[in-house]
Write an enzyme that holds these catalytic residues in place. Structure first.
Site, PDB file in Angstrom:
ATOM      1  CE  LYS A 167      -3.225   1.799   3.873  1.00 60.39           C
ATOM      2  NZ  LYS A 167      -2.482   0.713   4.525  1.00 60.39           N
ATOM      3  CB  SER A 218      -0.948   0.012   1.210  1.00 66.63           C
ATOM      4  OG  SER A 218      -0.209   0.105   2.414  1.00 66.63           O
TER       5      SER A 218
END
Length: 209
Positions: free
Chosen positions: A159, A120
């Site tokens: 993230k 990610s």
């Protein structure tokens, strides 16, 4: 070897590095083969030269500085810079040494490593299998890469974090992975990424795939 490091001083510093937290005057003297008084005298000189950390306690262990580690070659060799030209390391001598990987990465007390699983964050060069350096904190600025405990799942994720009113948006650095949005009160920030160590999958250019 720097000229101010005589044979005796070099032997003392090597003993200090080998003994670590047990580098007392007596232990160093026994390893070097000199008296405690001689080690104490030389330790005072080495502190003045910047090779040993200052000490206010009489019986505290001797602690080497980064300068001492570099002078004795205890660290990772640095062979200057590279411009993606012809290989030239085989016949070169190191320009310098970094005392430790922690120093090179500017790690501080409390920082820790996490191994990344998943893809990610490939957009910022963090690949599956890499390690990221995390600095513990409960608050991060918009756009910083954070370690966040995902609500309801009991797992953490890496993230980019953004604040939008009463919500937190977690953005990946991979267009194939959608953003995540949660109520701000449900999000627990555990730290922020301050560096990475690229040891994951081989870096292969797409043009050769």
């Amino acid at each position: 070897m720097p000229p101010d490091l005589t044979r005796t001083r070099t032997a003392i510093l090597n003993a200090v590095l080998q003994l670590g937290v047990n580098a007392t005057l007596g232990a160093v003297a026994a390893q070097v083969g000199v008296t405690k008084q001689a080690v104490s005298f030389q330790a005072g000189i080495l502190r003045g030269l910047g090779y040993l950390e200052p000490s206010t306690e009489r019986y505290a262990p001797l602690i080497p500085t980064d300068r001492a580690k570099v002078a004795l070659g205890h660290g990772l060799p640095i062979y200057g810079s590279i411009a993606a030209g012809p290989p030239a390391l085989a016949d070169q001598a190191p320009d310098d040494y970094t005392p430790s990987l922690e120093t090179l990465l500017d790690m501080r007390n409390g920082d820790f490593l996490l191994r990344v699983r998943g893809e990610s964050m490939t957009g910022v060069g963090v690949l599956d299998g890499d390690y990221v350096i995390v600095r513990p904190t409960t608050e991060v600025h918009d756009g910083e890469v954070a370690v966040v405990l995902v609500p309801g799942e009991g797992t953490a994720t890496l993230k980019r974090l953004y604040h939008f009113h009463d919500q937190i948006v977690l953005m990946s650095e991979n267009p194939d992975i959608p953003r995540m949005t949660f109520p701000a009160e449900q999000v627990q920030v555990q730290g922020k990424m301050v560096g990475r160590v690229g040891v994951g999958v081989p870096r292969v250019s797409a043009r050769w795939v």
